[in-house]
Motif scaffolding. Structure first.
Motif, PDB file in Angstrom:
ATOM      1  N   PHE A 126      54.774  39.469  45.378  1.00 13.61           N
ATOM      2  CA  PHE A 126      54.961  39.614  43.928  1.00 13.61           C
ATOM      3  C   PHE A 126      54.846  38.257  43.238  1.00 13.61           C
ATOM      4  O   PHE A 126      54.262  38.135  42.169  1.00 13.61           O
ATOM      5  N   ARG A 160      51.054  36.894  43.590  1.00 16.29           N
ATOM      6  CA  ARG A 160      50.014  37.476  42.747  1.00 16.29           C
ATOM      7  C   ARG A 160      50.139  36.995  41.308  1.00 16.29           C
ATOM      8  O   ARG A 160      49.142  36.791  40.629  1.00 16.29           O
ATOM      9  N   ASN A 161      51.367  36.777  40.892  1.00 21.91           N
ATOM     10  CA  ASN A 161      51.520  36.265  39.531  1.00 21.91           C
ATOM     11  C   ASN A 161      51.196  34.780  39.460  1.00 21.91           C
ATOM     12  O   ASN A 161      50.735  34.292  38.434  1.00 21.91           O
ATOM     13  N   PRO A 171      46.827  42.931  48.807  1.00 24.69           N
ATOM     14  CA  PRO A 171      45.631  43.318  48.057  1.00 24.69           C
ATOM     15  C   PRO A 171      45.662  42.879  46.591  1.00 24.69           C
ATOM     16  O   PRO A 171      44.644  42.466  46.048  1.00 24.69           O
ATOM     17  N   SER A 172      46.834  42.961  45.987  1.00 23.19           N
ATOM     18  CA  SER A 172      46.907  42.600  44.571  1.00 23.19           C
ATOM     19  C   SER A 172      46.685  41.107  44.384  1.00 23.19           C
ATOM     20  O   SER A 172      45.977  40.686  43.470  1.00 23.19           O
ATOM     21  N   ARG A 197      43.115  40.399  44.827  1.00 23.86           N
ATOM     22  CA  ARG A 197      42.338  40.766  43.659  1.00 23.86           C
ATOM     23  C   ARG A 197      42.456  39.683  42.593  1.00 23.86           C
ATOM     24  O   ARG A 197      41.461  39.225  42.040  1.00 23.86           O
ATOM     25  N   ASN A 198      43.690  39.288  42.326  1.00 25.80           N
ATOM     26  CA  ASN A 198      43.888  38.299  41.278  1.00 25.80           C
ATOM     27  C   ASN A 198      43.201  36.983  41.614  1.00 25.80           C
ATOM     28  O   ASN A 198      42.640  36.325  40.739  1.00 25.80           O
ATOM     29  N   LEU A 208      39.604  37.417  41.066  1.00 24.38           N
ATOM     30  CA  LEU A 208      39.396  37.447  39.619  1.00 24.38           C
ATOM     31  C   LEU A 208      39.356  36.030  39.065  1.00 24.38           C
ATOM     32  O   LEU A 208      38.555  35.689  38.208  1.00 24.38           O
ATOM     33  N   GLN A 242      41.118  47.746  43.806  1.00 25.21           N
ATOM     34  CA  GLN A 242      41.091  46.816  42.675  1.00 25.21           C
ATOM     35  C   GLN A 242      40.109  45.682  42.926  1.00 25.21           C
ATOM     36  O   GLN A 242      39.390  45.248  42.043  1.00 25.21           O
TER      37      GLN A 242
END
Lengths: 912, 541
Positions: free
Chosen positions: A146, A149-150, A185-186, A189-190, A193, A220
């Protein structure tokens, strides 16, 4: 640049919170009260208050709080406060929050870290961010995904800042490394991106070094990969080849969202038939497999786009598209049919019609409530097919004729109109159609269908046997009317039971007439007359003709009798009476000239009407074709040279960005400068101490007033304030601010006003100020009213005749304006109204042709808020040359009806 | 693929909550949302509306609409998925809400939404990041919104136990002070007097805050403490990377104020909060600063000896090696024509070696260092490495234990579940040692070891799990000292190798520069001389 707004919360003005109450609660130790106070503070801020005194209180008492909700709300608070002064420099006190943010970034609670990192994504002030960068980077290695990813998102946002490359020059490298080891995965993705938007080369590298695993990646991430591919290929068309393979691979992804995205990527990348075919079949699959109506509709939109760009490929897919008809939703079925109908070719027409026929048959068995409407749609579709390809008519017309007796009048009406057209255009089918029609005539239940069917019988029964059976059929259906007068009266005495009970058993025509439909009676009379006249031509035996004539006369006379008897609530109307009497006269006194009119001219008119319809359609097609082509001497717009305010070169190339820009309202078309000057409104007089004028810009949903205020005195004006108030559906967005105006200086003040419906609005206002000599007394100057014109909000639109009629019947508000004009010509007047109301005339020009002293036309427009505006103009030229009549406006809301009425009243005189 | 905003509006068109994920002006979003209810038709079986520029994807929920505003190229399948997730969240009775305000049953009407607007915004944030859908489930969003962190709890427990421990120590010491006051009736400056004086001002306050308050606000005050000190550091050097600057001031302050152990412990507990306080940089700093201090004298001569010592844990020397250098640094070119007169001690174990360019005979006979070619000047400038130009090197090796300046004796002994470790040092009288830092590796611990007794100060570096024992100065008053600490049961070999760092101003060679002779006549130029003995690698294995 206007401030961006990140959140909106409804604010109840009824219970305003006071700043000092909030302050007290913030200083207290009660966490719940603190949360509440902080919420109130945020709401006040959102509502335009500034409450700067709260900042220090918050720094002192809220910052150290340990409660998570308080910390999160604090971040929201920090998000919305002004962090810069008027010149765009960061306020010095903002440095106070840095330490708190840094502590949060190193907080043992991973969620606090995460939300703080997310907050940093929305922060634009590099001065605040700079000291936090090491902490942000260290969070990339945090145990919890968490946080990671941020953190990646924060790195991306920092890097994207104007000074981002100096702040974090190694960001792409760091993220690249991060991506290679990351599992979540998140976060992946980020990170991708980030590379995608900041260091495209690295993203491509990563993509190609992991090309085998793409199919296993998260949904994503796959989406971003597709986005990347689109972007790369847009800027560098030659690279396409490398990526097509990836897209093909992703077409097998488990996620439907990815598949959909693949298809649209394929379409945007390539116009090769194989690619388009693959995309189209993907769409078709989605169309079938997805149960959500929204998806189906949007996929149909995509297919529709494909249809216009790659028709020849879509033609092959028409049967796949048609499978969507299995959905019960009417919107989907309609869209499907629309697409399919434009794809029919001689090769596939048989298949398509077969499918449509099957669907028609299905509607008979199912007990679905919408079946009638669906059947109507199908009938119309088949009708269109039959017009384009007359040879199919023979295969469908008989099937359709089963539905003449349909309880759904609209559907039956469509069938009969179809039959009428086919029988004229397809002479070969005439005999079979007539036979069939005569067989099924007794089933017809609706008056309108009946009269149309009678007309067909009257016109197209040509041979002796046909004419005879025509007369017989009508006679049969009116069974009883020709017996005795008393019998007719007898049956007419109890019309209610007859009408209700005998619908199916006894001839339907009879009950309709007995219930008082004399227009139908007149049609029956005419048909009989026509048939008898034709009989005279084909029947050699004079006696037979006379016999038929007397029979017809008896029927006609009986109907007249019925019309004049006192049994029915309404006696026969004059028009029908005249018509029926005319028939009697004709039958008694036939002549060649009259026969010609009745037997030929009628048909000729119909042929002419069909031809006209055909012509209109071809003209429309021609017009469409012309629109898409540039005129030889047209200016060419170089896309890249167009003025786009404040956009970088990269964005210019990016259509997707454009789409986003449009959505966020960043695009404003550069208006014509000359037009701008027309919109200047003088608000005060030249001799007032303060001169003010406004320049009004009307955007879609908002109005911007640019007010120039000039101090005409030799004194300094203090606390000068432009106070505005509104009437109608207008709302001020900001609170007015106070200014100080030096002697003879000027100031530009901007005011935003929100518009939420199409109503004429009025903006009033005052300018209030104090002079330095007299501080206590406020001087008020009242401004001219600013009227907001409805015309800025409506635009011409078109809709089907039927839809117009339905809306006309439904809408509650009507405004009736009596015509009062100096114009002498009906059409001039209509054009004048069209021009001044910015509406579209739905009545075709052919219907307006000719000089008869009457004119009726329907106008239609739609507002940006989706409201419909209907106008009907009915005028008559008086003997003295003046025009008289009414203009009726109907709408769902009062606003449009009133405003449009006002507008028309104002403009209709029309001297200019 | 971008969601512009997630919003909830009432059927009458009132905007209740809206969260935007891309930059847009207020007037724009309000306009979009105001237009929405008018665009929604009735009796449709699909739930999206498109306008010229945007697409609304919505879901009616009782008297409300939950909607996403997206651009028209957005992927409908993904957006619907997002919407579904949001609606589940909204309908699931509120994530944080029931946990926070149990008395509110969360109703899906205007009032309910308004009441929980902020909670909804938090949840929206979890589902959509910068307009992109996050891959989360309802349960995860709930978890994220509740923010229950195991680590934080653990951290608080540690903090609490530290606070309690500190309180205990404080109480005990306070009573000891009282006792000693009564007994001796005098305020010894080396005693515990500084407790009263140390907390002048804010440290005192925050310290007492910390110890008085329970776990609830204690931590918050702790960070408040960090803030106040950090503001200072920002105002002085706003561009500084705060990792080091933020931590240094409180430490320095604590040290100045009487070197109390409790200050140290207090800082320890603060440090354990997170990584706010990083490494104790003090000893290293002084060392490196001494070496790197800018040169102001025109001629500087540096005598430096580096000590490489490996001691055995059972006593005895396995390696003892001293390497010395004399280096010269000249600021200005005109001072380059010089010779240096030196004087050495009478240590016979040392052999000197001159730089190849030196006149060897001159040195052997007269202890004068000069270039072979007297016309060439010495190289000048500070640009060369901090040591300047090496003139002379020497080396000494020995196995004689009496030569070792500092010996360490470490005795781990286990009893029950704990291992008691006592360490003592003994310094030879040859040198006065400064900034002595003895680093003892410990087995990985969750908490700092409890130190029973110590001469000097200690700190625990939890990252590297090293216990650092520092003594600022070892002179004749404390030639030997000891320390004892307890850790959970551990193998004795876990406490080795112990590494030691110190410095001294005397050297083994006792080499001194007596004079600098100008070759071109004139007065002897001014020169500065620096002498230091530092440890390079000093270990007990």
């Amino acid at each position: 640049m206007e401030k961006s707004c990140t959140l909106v919360v409804h604010f109840d003005k009824g219970t305003p919170a006071l700043a000092n109450e909030i302050k007290e609660a913030l200083e207290g130790n009660d966490v719940a009260a603190k949360i509440d106070a902080l919420k109130k503070a945020i709401m006040l801020l959102l509502n335009g208050e500034t409450i700067p005194q709260l900042f220090i209180t918050i720094i002192r008492y809220v910052l150290p709080s340990e409660d998570h909700t308080v910390q999160k709300l604090l971040l929201l608070y920090l998000e919305i406060i002004d962090k810069t002064d008027s010149r765009g420099k960061v306020l010095p006190e903002m440095i106070l929050i840095c330490q708190n943010l840094r502590n949060n970034l190193q907080h043992p609670n991973e969620y606090i870290r995460g939300v703080t990192l997310r907050f940093l994504c929305r922060l634009n002030e590099s001065e605040i961010i700079e000291p936090l960068i090491p902490s942000i980077l260290s969070n990339l290695e945090h145990r919890h995904p968490f946080v990671r990813r941020n953190a990646v998102l924060a790195v991306m946002s920092v890097f994207k800042l104007p000074q981002g490359e100096q702040l974090l020059d190694s960001a792409p490298e760091i993220v690249d490394k991060f991506l290679s080891t990351e599992q979540d995965p998140s976060s992946k993705r980020n990170a991708f991106l980030m590379l995608f938007s900041c260091a495209q080369d690295r993203a491509i590298n990563y993509l190609f070094s992991n090309i085998d695993r793409i199919i296993d990646w998260g949904e994503q991430l796959q989406m971003v990969v597709l986005e990347l591919i689109r972007k790369v290929c847009r800027s560098n068309k030659g690279e396409k080849g490398k990526y097509i393979k990836i897209i093909i691979a992703l077409l097998n992804a488990p996620s439907t969202a990815v598949i959909y995205e693949c298809a649209s990527t394929l379409v945007s990348l390539s116009s090769a038939p194989t690619a388009i075919r693959a995309a189209a079949s993907t769409y078709c699959q989605l169309l079938l497999s997805q149960s959500d109506n929204n998806v189906k509709l949007i996929v149909l939109d995509r297919l529709n786009e494909l249809k216009s760009s790659n028709r020849d490929i879509m033609v092959e897919m028409v049967m796949d598209v048609l499978r969507a008809l299995s959905t019960p939703n009417l919107d989907i079925r309609r869209k499907t049919l629309d697409i399919a109908l434009e794809l029919i070719t001689p090769r596939n027409i048989d298949e398509v019609v077969m499918m449509l026929k099957k669907e028609v048959v299905k509607t008979q068995s199912g007990e679905h409530e919408k079946n009638g409407e669906y059947r109507q749609m199908l009938v119309q579709a088949i009708h269109t097919c039959a017009i384009k390809f007359p040879e199919v008519a023979s295969t469908v017309v008989h099937l359709l004729m089963d539905f003449l007796g349909d309880s759904n009048v609209a559907s039956a009406m469509d069938v009969v109109v179809f039959v009428r057209e086919i029988i004229e255009t397809n002479p070969k089918l005439r005999i079979s159609i007539i036979t069939r029609l005569l067989d099924t005539f007794y089933q017809i239940r609706a008056a309108r269908v009946c009269s149309c069917a009678l007309w067909i019988i009257g016109e197209y029964c040509l041979s002796l046997s046909e004419v005879e059976s025509g007369i017989a059929t009508i006679k049969q259906c009116l069974d009883g009317t020709y017996a005795t007068q008393s019998a007719a009266l007898e049956t007419a005495m109890s019309p209610p039971t007859l009408v209700q009970g005998s619908l199916s058993s006894i001839g339907n025509l009879r009950s309709l007439i007995l219930s008082g439909d004399f227009f139908l009676g007149a049609v029956v009379a005419c048909t009989l007359t026509k048939l008898v006249l034709r009989l005279e031509e084909v029947q050699t035996s004079k006696a037979e003709v006379n016999k038929a004539t007397t029979q017809a006369l008896l029927i006609i006379v009986s109907m007249l009798q019925l019309g004049q008897s006192s049994i029915l609530p309404h006696p026969i109307d004059n028009d029908s009476y005249d018509r029926i009497v005319l028939c009697i006269r004709l039958l008694c006194n036939t002549g060649d000239e009259i026969r010609k009119i009745w037997l030929q001219s009628c048909r000729q008119s119909f042929v002419k009407m069909l031809a006209d319809k055909q012509r209109r359609e071809t003209e429309e097609i021609k017009a469409k074709a012309q629109i898409s082509n540039a005129q030889p001497d047209d200016l060419i717009d170089f896309y890249h040279l167009k003025s786009r305010k404040g956009m970088s070169q990269l964005e210019l190339e990016d259509e997707v960005q454009d789409d986003l820009k449009r959505a966020t309202g960043e695009f404003t078309k550069d208006a014509d400068d000359a037009n701008k000057l027309n919109r200047i409104l003088q608000l005060t007089g030249f001799s007032d101490p303060v001169y003010a004028e406004a320049y009004v810009t009307v955007h879609h949903y908002d109005i911007v007033l640019d007010v120039t205020v000039i101090n005409r005195t030799k004194e300094t004006l203090q606390n000068l304030c432009l106070e505005l108030a509104t009437m109608g559906d207008l709302k001020l967005v900001e609170r007015p601010q106070n200014y100080t105006l030096a002697p003879e200086s000027s100031k530009q003040i901007k005011a935003n006003i929100k518009v939420s419906s199409t109503e004429t609005g009025v903006i009033f206002g005052n300018i209030v100020y104090e002079t330095s000599s007299n501080v206590l007394e406020r001087t008020v100057i009242v401004l001219n009213d600013i009227h907001i014109d409805i015309m800025d909000y409506i635009s011409p639109a078109s809709c089907a005749d039927v839809a117009f009629r339905t809306m006309w019947a439904e809408f509650e508000w009507e405004n009736k304006v009596a015509v009062n004009t100096v114009l002498q010509d009906e059409r001039d007047f209509l054009n004048h109204i069209i021009k001044s109301t910015n509406m579209k005339c739905l009545t075709p020009p052919s219907a307006l042709e000719g000089d008869c002293g009457f004119l009726a036309a329907n106008l239609y427009a739609k507002s940006v808020f989706g409201e419909d505006a209907l106008v009907n103009v009915s005028i008559e030229k008086q003997a003295d040359g003046k025009l008289s009549g009414y203009i009726r406006i109907r709408s769902k809301t009062q606003g449009i009806a009133l405003s449009l009425g006002d507008k028309i009243t104002l403009k209709q005189k029309g001297t200019a | 693929m971008v969601v512009l905003a997630a919003s909830i509006v009432s059927k009458s068109g009132k905007v209740l909550v809206s969260r935007q994920f891309v930059d847009m002006t207020r007037i724009r979003i309000e306009g979009l949302l105001a237009a929405f209810p008018k665009l929604v038709g009735t009796g449709k079986q699909h739930t999206y509306v498109e306008t010229e520029n945007v697409r609304y994807v919505y879901q009616p929920i009782e008297a409300l609409y939950l909607l996403l505003v997206t651009n028209k190229n957005s992927n409908i399948l993904e957006d619907l998925e997002t919407l579904r997730l949001l609606s589940k969240l909204e309908g699931s009775g509120g994530f944080k809400i029931d946990h926070m305000v149990p008395e509110y049953s969360y109703s899906l009407d205007e009032e309910g939404i308004c009441k929980h607007a902020f909670e909804l915004i938090f949840a929206f944030d979890e589902v959509i990041a910068l307009g992109h859908k996050e891959n989360v489930t309802v349960a995860q969003v709930k978890q994220y919104c509740e923010m229950e962190s195991h680590e934080e709890k653990l951290h608080k427990l540690v903090l609490q136990s530290k606070i309690n421990e500190t309180k205990d120590v404080m109480k005990r010491k306070a009573s000891e002070i009282d006792k000693s006051k009564i007994e001796k009736n005098r305020g010894d400056k080396g005693g515990f007097g500084p407790l009263q004086s140390m907390g002048s001002g804010r440290i005192e306050n925050s310290f007492s805050d910390l110890s008085i308050s329970s776990s609830g606000t204690g931590f918050g005050s702790g960070s408040g403490f960090g803030l106040t000190s950090d503001v200072d550091s920002f105002s002085t050097k706003p561009k500084g990377r705060p990792t080091s600057s933020a931590t240094a001031p409180p430490k320095g302050l604590g040290m100045k104020l009487g070197k109390s152990q409790r200050t140290n412990q207090f800082l320890e507990s603060l440090k354990a909060e997170g990584e706010v306080i990083l490494e104790d940089v003090q000893p290293k700093l002084t060392q490196s600063r001494a070496a790197a201090a800018p040169l102001t004298d025109p001629i500087t001569l540096t005598v430096e000896e580096k000590l490489n010592v490996t001691l055995k844990r059972d006593g005895g020397v396995s390696n003892f090696d001293v390497q010395g250098t004399l280096s010269l640094q000249i600021l200005n070119q005109e001072d380059g024509h010089i010779q240096v007169q030196v004087q050495t001690g009478d240590n016979q174990a040392i052999s000197f070696k001159t730089h190849p360019n030196m006149n060897k005979e001159l040195f052997a006979n007269e202890y004068i260092l000069g270039l072979k070619d007297p016309n060439r000047p010495f190289p000048t400038g500070q640009a060369s490495d901090a040591g300047g130009v090496g003139l002379l090197k020497w080396r000494m090796q020995s196995t004689d234990e009496s030569m070792v300046p500092l010996t360490i004796n470490c005795w781990p002994s286990s009893s029950g579940n704990e291992t008691y470790v006592s360490i003592e040092y003994e310094a030879s009288t040859m040198f006065d040692l400064r900034n002595v830092l003895i680093s003892v590796p410990l087995p990985a611990l969750r908490e700092a070891p409890s130190v029973r007794q110590i001469d000097g100060e200690w700190r625990y570096d939890s990252r590297n799990s090293i216990l650092e024992w520092s003594v600022l100065l070892i002179d004749n008053s404390n030639r030997s000292g000891s320390m004892e600490f307890v850790v959970p049961l551990a193998d004795s070999s876990a406490f080795f190798p112990i590494s030691v760092r110190f410095m001294a101003t005397d050297t083994f060679s006792d080499l001194k520069v007596t004079n600098v002779i100008p070759l071109k006549g004139g007065n002897p130029p001014k020169f500065a001389q620096r002498t230091q003995l530092i440890t390079d690698n000093y270990e007990v294995v």
